[in-house]
Design a protein around this motif. Structure first.
Motif, mmCIF file in Angstrom:
data_model
loop_
_atom_site.group_PDB
_atom_site.id
_atom_site.type_symbol
_atom_site.label_atom_id
_atom_site.label_comp_id
_atom_site.label_asym_id
_atom_site.label_seq_id
_atom_site.Cartn_x
_atom_site.Cartn_y
_atom_site.Cartn_z
ATOM 1 N N GLU A 1 0.827 -1.204 0.000
ATOM 2 C CA GLU A 1 0.000 0.000 0.000
ATOM 3 C C GLU A 1 0.862 1.256 0.000
ATOM 4 O O GLU A 1 0.563 2.236 -0.687
ATOM 5 C CB GLU A 1 -0.931 -0.002 1.222
ATOM 6 C CG GLU A 1 -2.073 -0.997 1.132
ATOM 7 C CD GLU A 1 -2.998 -0.692 -0.034
ATOM 8 O OE1 GLU A 1 -3.213 0.513 -0.333
ATOM 9 O OE2 GLU A 1 -3.481 -1.646 -0.662
ATOM 10 N N ASP A 2 1.957 1.236 0.749
ATOM 11 C CA ASP A 2 2.855 2.387 0.779
ATOM 12 C C ASP A 2 3.541 2.567 -0.573
ATOM 13 O O ASP A 2 3.724 3.695 -1.046
ATOM 14 C CB ASP A 2 3.892 2.195 1.882
ATOM 15 C CG ASP A 2 4.558 3.504 2.272
ATOM 16 O OD1 ASP A 2 3.850 4.528 2.357
ATOM 17 O OD2 ASP A 2 5.785 3.510 2.468
ATOM 18 N N ARG A 3 3.928 1.446 -1.189
ATOM 19 C CA ARG A 3 4.544 1.531 -2.519
ATOM 20 C C ARG A 3 3.575 2.107 -3.544
ATOM 21 O O ARG A 3 3.968 2.925 -4.399
ATOM 22 C CB ARG A 3 5.015 0.149 -2.957
ATOM 23 C CG ARG A 3 6.224 -0.371 -2.188
ATOM 24 C CD ARG A 3 6.395 -1.857 -2.422
ATOM 25 N NE ARG A 3 6.685 -2.149 -3.810
ATOM 26 C CZ ARG A 3 7.899 -2.384 -4.291
ATOM 27 N NH1 ARG A 3 8.938 -2.366 -3.474
ATOM 28 N NH2 ARG A 3 8.085 -2.655 -5.569
ATOM 29 N N ARG A 4 2.331 1.692 -3.468
ATOM 30 C CA ARG A 4 1.343 2.225 -4.411
ATOM 31 C C ARG A 4 1.086 3.707 -4.180
ATOM 32 O O ARG A 4 0.858 4.457 -5.138
ATOM 33 C CB ARG A 4 0.046 1.431 -4.285
ATOM 34 C CG ARG A 4 0.146 0.019 -4.870
ATOM 35 C CD ARG A 4 -1.092 -0.794 -4.609
ATOM 36 N NE ARG A 4 -1.012 -2.102 -5.264
ATOM 37 C CZ ARG A 4 -1.826 -3.109 -5.033
ATOM 38 N NH1 ARG A 4 -2.817 -2.957 -4.149
ATOM 39 N NH2 ARG A 4 -1.676 -4.253 -5.662
ATOM 40 N N ARG A 5 1.123 4.116 -2.923
ATOM 41 C CA ARG A 5 0.953 5.547 -2.644
ATOM 42 C C ARG A 5 2.106 6.351 -3.248
ATOM 43 O O ARG A 5 1.901 7.393 -3.871
ATOM 44 C CB ARG A 5 0.887 5.766 -1.132
ATOM 45 C CG ARG A 5 0.698 7.220 -0.731
ATOM 46 C CD ARG A 5 0.748 7.373 0.771
ATOM 47 N NE ARG A 5 2.038 6.961 1.308
ATOM 48 C CZ ARG A 5 3.122 7.731 1.279
ATOM 49 N NH1 ARG A 5 3.072 8.942 0.740
ATOM 50 N NH2 ARG A 5 4.246 7.293 1.785
ATOM 51 N N LEU A 6 3.336 5.842 -3.052
ATOM 52 C CA LEU A 6 4.488 6.521 -3.646
ATOM 53 C C LEU A 6 4.402 6.514 -5.167
ATOM 54 O O LEU A 6 4.790 7.495 -5.829
ATOM 55 C CB LEU A 6 5.776 5.843 -3.187
ATOM 56 C CG LEU A 6 6.138 5.999 -1.707
ATOM 57 C CD1 LEU A 6 7.368 5.160 -1.374
ATOM 58 C CD2 LEU A 6 6.398 7.455 -1.374
ATOM 59 N N SER A 7 3.902 5.420 -5.732
ATOM 60 C CA SER A 7 3.748 5.347 -7.180
ATOM 61 C C SER A 7 2.788 6.413 -7.691
ATOM 62 O O SER A 7 3.054 7.083 -8.699
ATOM 63 C CB SER A 7 3.240 3.951 -7.565
ATOM 64 O OG SER A 7 2.953 3.882 -8.941
ATOM 65 N N ARG A 8 1.681 6.605 -6.993
ATOM 66 C CA ARG A 8 0.727 7.640 -7.402
ATOM 67 C C ARG A 8 1.331 9.030 -7.284
ATOM 68 O O ARG A 8 1.112 9.897 -8.138
ATOM 69 C CB ARG A 8 -0.547 7.530 -6.557
ATOM 70 C CG ARG A 8 -1.374 6.289 -6.842
ATOM 71 C CD ARG A 8 -2.743 6.396 -6.198
ATOM 72 N NE ARG A 8 -2.646 6.472 -4.745
ATOM 73 C CZ ARG A 8 -2.687 5.431 -3.938
ATOM 74 N NH1 ARG A 8 -2.800 4.213 -4.442
ATOM 75 N NH2 ARG A 8 -2.616 5.577 -2.627
ATOM 76 N N GLU A 9 2.095 9.254 -6.206
ATOM 77 C CA GLU A 9 2.726 10.561 -6.034
ATOM 78 C C GLU A 9 3.718 10.846 -7.159
ATOM 79 O O GLU A 9 3.779 11.966 -7.684
ATOM 80 C CB GLU A 9 3.428 10.621 -4.672
ATOM 81 C CG GLU A 9 2.494 10.555 -3.463
ATOM 82 C CD GLU A 9 1.591 11.768 -3.385
ATOM 83 O OE1 GLU A 9 2.006 12.853 -3.852
ATOM 84 O OE2 GLU A 9 0.461 11.632 -2.860
ATOM 85 N N ASP B 1 1.682 11.481 -10.484
ATOM 86 C CA ASP B 1 0.951 12.744 -10.540
ATOM 87 C C ASP B 1 1.854 13.957 -10.351
ATOM 88 O O ASP B 1 1.434 15.081 -10.645
ATOM 89 C CB ASP B 1 -0.136 12.762 -9.459
ATOM 90 C CG ASP B 1 -1.176 11.670 -9.674
ATOM 91 O OD1 ASP B 1 -1.292 11.212 -10.827
ATOM 92 O OD2 ASP B 1 -1.839 11.277 -8.706
ATOM 93 N N GLY C 1 4.327 0.211 -8.137
ATOM 94 C CA GLY C 1 2.910 -0.119 -8.181
ATOM 95 C C GLY C 1 2.618 -1.595 -8.237
ATOM 96 O O GLY C 1 1.603 -2.055 -7.720
#
Length: 325
Positions: free
Chosen positions: A139-147, A150, A195
Motif C-alpha cells: 500500500e505504501d509503494r502504491r501511494r508513492l507510485s501515485r505521487e 501525478d 505499483g
C-alpha cells in the motif's frame, strides 16, 4: 460459531450439576499393574473414547486431503495432530487411567497432539503477520507510485514539451530532450516497479514493457517469448532495465524502425535478445573508456543476474543485444 459455544457451555454445566449421579468410569476395586481394562470400565466411557477416536481419525483424513489441494501450512499440521489425538483416545479406551498421578502413553500422545497444534498455530500466526506487513508495504509503494505519477512525471513531461519549443539550432536542445526522455523512462520504470511490487510474471512484464517502448518510439515490434521461463523479482527488474536501455539506444541513436525481442532457453541457460535494424555502430571499439554510460550500465546489470551481456553490431547493419543468465 455462537451456537456450538453455547451448546458446549450448557453441556459442561449439565455434567457438572449431575456429577454426583454419574457412573464411575473405572472399577476402583481393580488393582495391579496397568493392563487392558476393556471389561472393567463403564460402557459409556468406552463408547465416548471410541467416538472421540473416530472423530479424530476422520478429521485427520479430511485435513490431510484438504492440505493436498490447498497450500496451507496449518492444514499440514492439523492432519498428523488429529491422528495422534485419535491414537491417544484409543489408548485411553484400552488402558483407562486409574491413577491420576501416573503418566500414561495416552497422556504422551495427547501432549504430542497439543505440540503439533502449537507448531501449526505458530506458523499460521507468523504467516498472517508476514502477509499483513507485505500488504502494508504494498500500500505504501502504491501511494508513492501515485505521487510520482501525478507529480514528477507530469513535471518531466512539461519540461520535455518546453524543450521541443527551443529553436532547432539551439546547442543544448538535443541534450535537454535526451535527458528528459531518460528521466521519463526512469520515472515510469520506478512507478511501475512501485505499483506492482514484482508480482507480475516475467513474460507478461516483458510484453507490456516492450509494447510501451515500441509505441513511445514509433517502431514496429516482433515478440517471441517462452512463457515457461521465470525469474526472481530482482532479476526481472534488472532485465526490464536492460531492455529499456537497449530499446532506447536502438530508437534514439540507431534510428531503428523495427525491433525483435526474444526470450528463449539455451540448454540450462536463459537468453533475452533485442535485435534492431538501425544504423548500428562499432561494437568492438565501444569497450572500456570508449563505451557509453548506457552500455556500461547494461553490462554491470547483467553481471548481477548473475550473467553476462554481449553486443553484436556493425555500422549500417543494426545491432543485437544478448543477455545470458
Amino acid at each position: 460459531m455462537t451456537i456450538p459455544v453455547v451448546l458446549v457451555i450448557l453441556m459442561s454445566l449439565l455434567l457438572w450439576a449431575a456429577k454426583a449421579r454419574l457412573p464411575i468410569a473405572v472399577d476402583p476395586s481393580i488393582n495391579g499393574a496397568p493392563q487392558p481394562l476393556l471389561f472393567a470400565v463403564h460402557p459409556l466411557f468406552f463408547v465416548a473414547q471410541c467416538v472421540a477416536a473416530l472423530c479424530f481419525f476422520v478429521a485427520s483424513i479430511a485435513f490431510t486431503r484438504r492440505a493436498a489441494h490447498h497450500d496451507d501450512s496449518l492444514l499440514y499440521w492439523l492432519g498428523p495432530a488429529c491422528a495422534v489425538a485419535a491414537f491417544s483416545r484409543v489408548n485411553y479406551a484400552l488402558f483407562p487411567s486409574r491413577y491420576t498421578d501416573w503418566f500414561y502413553t495416552g497422556d504422551l500422545l495427547r501432549t504430542g497432539f497439543y505440540v503439533l497444534l502449537l507448531v501449526g498455530a505458530s506458523q499460521e500466526i507468523g504467516q498472517y503477520w508476514d502477509a499483513h506487513a507485505r500488504v502494508a508495504v504494498l500500500e505504501d509503494r502504491r501511494r508513492l507510485s501515485r505521487e510520482l505519477h501525478d507529480g514528477v512525471i507530469q513535471e518531466l513531461a512539461l519540461l520535455r514539451m518546453e524543450g521541443h519549443s527551443l529553436p532547432p539550432n539551439f546547442p543544448a536542445r538535443s541534450r535537454i530532450l535526451a535527458a528528459c526522455d531518460r528521466s521519463l523512462d526512469e520515472a515510469r520504470a520506478a512507478v511501475h516497479a512501485l505499483g506492482h511490487g514484482g508480482d507480475e510474471p516475467l513474460a507478461l512484464a516483458l510484453r507490456r514493457t516492450t509494447r510501451e517502448l515500441a509505441q513511445r518510439y514509433g517502431v514496429r515490434l516482433d515478440i517471441q517469448i517462452d512463457d515457461s521461463i521465470e525469474a526472481s523479482a530482482d532479476q526481472q527488474h534488472t532485465l526490464l532495465r536492460i531492455i529499456r536501455e537497449a530499446v532506447a539506444n536502438a530508437a534514439r541513436h540507431g534510428h531503428a524502425q523495427h525491433l525483435c525481442v526474444r526470450l528463449v532457453k539455451d540448454g540450462e541457460r536463459r537468453q533475452l535478445l533485442v535485435e534492431d535494424d538501425g544504423e548500428g555502430f562499432d561494437s568492438a571499439g565501444a569497450t572500456g573508456a570508449n563505451a557509453g554510460y548506457g552500455l556500461v550500465s547494461m553490462r554491470e546489470r547483467a553481471r548481477t543476474l548473475p550473467g553476462f551481456l554481449d553486443i553484436t553490431s556493425r555500422p549500417g547493419e543494426g545491432s543485437m543485444v544478448t543477455v545470458t543468465w
